[in-house]
Design an enzyme around this catalytic site. Structure first.
Site, PDB file in Angstrom:
ATOM      1  N   ASP A   1     -10.630  -4.407   3.614  1.00  0.00           N
ATOM      2  CA  ASP A   1     -12.028  -4.305   3.168  1.00  0.00           C
ATOM      3  C   ASP A   1     -12.679  -5.593   2.644  1.00  0.00           C
ATOM      4  O   ASP A   1     -12.058  -6.335   1.882  1.00  0.00           O
ATOM      5  CB  ASP A   1     -12.157  -3.323   1.996  1.00  0.00           C
TER       6      ASP A   1
ATOM      7  N   TRP B   1      -0.499  -4.523   5.696  1.00  0.00           N
ATOM      8  CA  TRP B   1      -0.942  -4.170   4.344  1.00  0.00           C
ATOM      9  C   TRP B   1       0.237  -4.273   3.373  1.00  0.00           C
ATOM     10  O   TRP B   1       1.374  -3.986   3.739  1.00  0.00           O
ATOM     11  CB  TRP B   1      -1.509  -2.746   4.357  1.00  0.00           C
TER      12      TRP B   1
ATOM     13  N   PHE C   1      -7.236  -3.510  -5.810  1.00  0.00           N
ATOM     14  CA  PHE C   1      -7.892  -2.809  -4.709  1.00  0.00           C
ATOM     15  C   PHE C   1      -9.375  -3.205  -4.644  1.00  0.00           C
ATOM     16  O   PHE C   1      -9.821  -4.092  -5.366  1.00  0.00           O
ATOM     17  CB  PHE C   1      -7.729  -1.288  -4.888  1.00  0.00           C
TER      18      PHE C   1
ATOM     19  N   GLU D   1     -14.063   6.741   0.476  1.00  0.00           N
ATOM     20  CA  GLU D   1     -13.737   5.425  -0.069  1.00  0.00           C
ATOM     21  C   GLU D   1     -14.982   4.530  -0.041  1.00  0.00           C
ATOM     22  O   GLU D   1     -15.958   4.808   0.664  1.00  0.00           O
ATOM     23  CB  GLU D   1     -12.630   4.763   0.768  1.00  0.00           C
TER      24      GLU D   1
ATOM     25  N   TRP E   1      -8.023   2.151  10.436  1.00  0.00           N
ATOM     26  CA  TRP E   1      -6.708   2.395   9.835  1.00  0.00           C
ATOM     27  C   TRP E   1      -5.697   3.011  10.805  1.00  0.00           C
ATOM     28  O   TRP E   1      -4.488   2.933  10.584  1.00  0.00           O
ATOM     29  CB  TRP E   1      -6.836   3.264   8.576  1.00  0.00           C
TER      30      TRP E   1
HETATM   31  C1  FRU Z   1     -10.188   1.268   2.178  1.00  0.00           C
HETATM   32  C2  FRU Z   1      -9.124   1.204   1.100  1.00  0.00           C
HETATM   33  C3  FRU Z   1      -9.764   1.307  -0.256  1.00  0.00           C
HETATM   34  C4  FRU Z   1      -8.760   0.662  -1.143  1.00  0.00           C
HETATM   35  C5  FRU Z   1      -8.234  -0.461  -0.261  1.00  0.00           C
HETATM   36  C6  FRU Z   1      -6.805  -0.777  -0.475  1.00  0.00           C
HETATM   37  O1  FRU Z   1      -9.808   0.671   3.370  1.00  0.00           O
HETATM   38  O2  FRU Z   1      -8.179   2.233   1.315  1.00  0.00           O
HETATM   39  O3  FRU Z   1     -10.078   2.631  -0.633  1.00  0.00           O
HETATM   40  O4  FRU Z   1      -9.306   0.172  -2.324  1.00  0.00           O
HETATM   41  O5  FRU Z   1      -8.439  -0.029   1.069  1.00  0.00           O
HETATM   42  O6  FRU Z   1      -6.441  -1.907   0.253  1.00  0.00           O
END
Ligand code: FRU
Length: 475
Positions: free
Chosen positions: A24, A48, A80, A200, A284
């Site tokens: 993000d 990730w 995050f 999110e 994702w």
């Molecule tokens: C969205 C997310 C957010 C979170 C971040 C973690 O892609 O899942 O909700 O803060 O990525 O990397």
């Protein structure tokens, strides 16, 4: 045969980190000539992992300079997503020098308990170095496992900060005089919009159109549950008075119908009063598998979000600055079919295609670029009012996607014109339809250069009214 390798997938006019994993966009804020872009970043791997905030700045939204990591994990957890503001009136009391203080509001995630809570960090040197607030976290919510991605705005009428933050499948609203003490206002989302996955990365801002109409827009990213699979972003148009957000919207609206625009939000303190947006250009479902190794993921083009004249749509347009990277202009012509081969501009993998098609007499049209064996087709079917995109033969099989076919509902305006603006940057495609009424962002990973191009229809009429294929190059 030229084989297109990993390095050739790296976009040239979109932001990518030099190396390793990004998701993000975070903390976008403008201050003194610089557009700051922070991002979810794993500096140690290309998948990730423990999240940090990476950092880049740009003066023109085209050329980006990557800076050192801004926020590292600490005793409270990993860092995050979140936002940043210029605290011009020093409401939080973090200011120490002559510069205005920048304050980041982000989620801490405890890697053991998975708990999530909101915290602060600040910078007194134009975003170059960051200090965490000593009394973090500033906001906890004991009943929610998923409680993250605070976006903070200054609400002028009530002279307070407002935070929207995702909690499960809701958006919670809070207000604060000083960014430290937060008062709960409301929850939004029950029975509203799409609920195929977790909510999110919300955003809240006003949009206006030329009729002087103003609406509040609430963006909500959702994973999974997007119209073409996996993660995507929906929006709500309504009213907000500093306490309550309300909407009469009944249908679900999507910011982008492509597979690859997620978690996007807008810049704070934008100097031209635009809603300047950027999203993470991946999904994702497959983001961690796509065939790039040194780096993974790019951001979308910076885009402006505007209210349509009809008042019920958010239009997305490439930010004006982006046009500065184009070499030339539109070519007017009339043709019933276009076929171009071995084109060097197409071969370079970074170009913009613009075309206007008159569909008064057509049932369906197809635009294709690729080569003998593979390519991308964009098909508009007037009888079903659908744009169909086929990327199943574009070099890569995207995991968990519907045959890699994208279906986008779109009703042609009365003019019967279909205007397409298509931005290609090695491995990404962004299609803007009729001035941003639809946007379709998706990735491709060609194995060999796509240097052929076609537009055709069934009628034999001269329906291609203009076409340009322009190189895109930065200085
Ligand atoms: C969205 C997310 C957010 C979170 C971040 C973690 O892609 O899942 O909700 O803060 O990525 O990397």
């Amino acid at each position: 045969v030229i084989i297109v390798g990993d390095s050739n997938y790296r976009p040239t006019y979109h932001f990518t980190p030099e190396k390793n994993w990004m998701n993000d966009p975070n903390g976008m804020v403008y201050y003194k000539g610089e557009y700051h872009l922070f991002f979810q970043y794993n500096p140690d791997d290309n998948v990730w992992g423990p999240m940090h905030w990476g950092h880049a700045v740009s003066e023109d939204l085209v050329n980006w300079e990557e800076l050192p990591v801004a926020l590292y994990p600490d005793d409270l957890g990993n860092i995050f997503s979140g936002s940043a503001v210029v605290d011009e009136h020093n409401t939080a009391g973090f200011k120490t020098g002559n510069e205005d203080v920048l304050v980041a509001i982000f989620t801490h995630q405890n890697p053991e308990t998975k708990e999530q809570y909101q915290s602060l960090a600040y910078s007194n040197d134009m975003g170059r170095s960051w200090e965490k607030y000593g009394e973090n976290p500033v906001l906890i919510n004991e009943d929610k496992d998923d409680f993250r991605d605070p976006k903070v705005i200054w609400h002028e009428e009530t002279q307070q900060w407002v935070m929207v933050v995702a909690a499960g499948q809701e958006i919670l609203f809070y207000s604060s005089p000083d960014l430290k003490e937060w008062k709960y206002l409301q929850s939004f989302g029950h029975g509203m919009g799409a609920h195929g996955g977790v909510w999110e990365c919300p955003d809240l801002f006003t949009v206006r159109n030329e009729n002087g109409q103003e609406q509040w827009a609430l963006l909500v990213s959702i994973n999974p549950g997007a119209p073409n699979g996996g993660s995507g972003t929906q929006y709500f148009l309504g009213a907000f008075d500093g306490e309550t957000f309300q909407t009469s919207q009944t249908e679900t609206k999507w910011l982008d119908y492509g597979t690859d625009n997620y978690a996007g939000v807008t810049w704070s303190n934008e100097p031209n009063d635009r809603n300047l947006f950027i999203g993470w250009m991946s999904n994702w479902e497959y983001a961690q598998d796509v065939p790039t190794t040194a780096w993974r993921s790019a951001m979308t083009l910076p885009r402006t979000l505007e209210l349509s004249d009809s008042g019920d749509l958010l239009l997305s347009k490439p930010a004006e600055e982006i046009s500065s990277v184009l070499a030339s202009h539109n070519v007017e012509f009339n043709a019933s079919e276009v076929e171009i081969q071995d084109n060097p501009v197409l071969k370079s993998g970074t170009f913009q295609i613009r075309t206007t098609l008159d569909l008064s007499e057509e049932k369906s049209v197809e635009l294709f670029w690729g080569n003998g064996t593979s390519g991308v087709s964009i098909h508009f079917d007037k009888t079903t009012s659908e744009i169909l995109i086929d990327r199943s033969d574009a070099g890569y099989n995207f995991k968990n996607m519907n045959n890699n076919d994208l279906v986008v509902p779109y009703i042609l305006p009365e003019s019967n014109e279909l205007e397409l603006e298509i931005w290609v940057d090695k491995s990404s495609v962004e299609v803007f339809v009729n001035g941003g009424e639809r946007v379709i962002t998706f990735l491709i990973f060609p194995n060999t250069p796509f240097d052929d191009f076609k537009i055709r229809s069934n009628s034999g009429e001269e329906f291609v009214r203009s076409l340009s294929i322009l190189p895109v190059s930065k200085d």
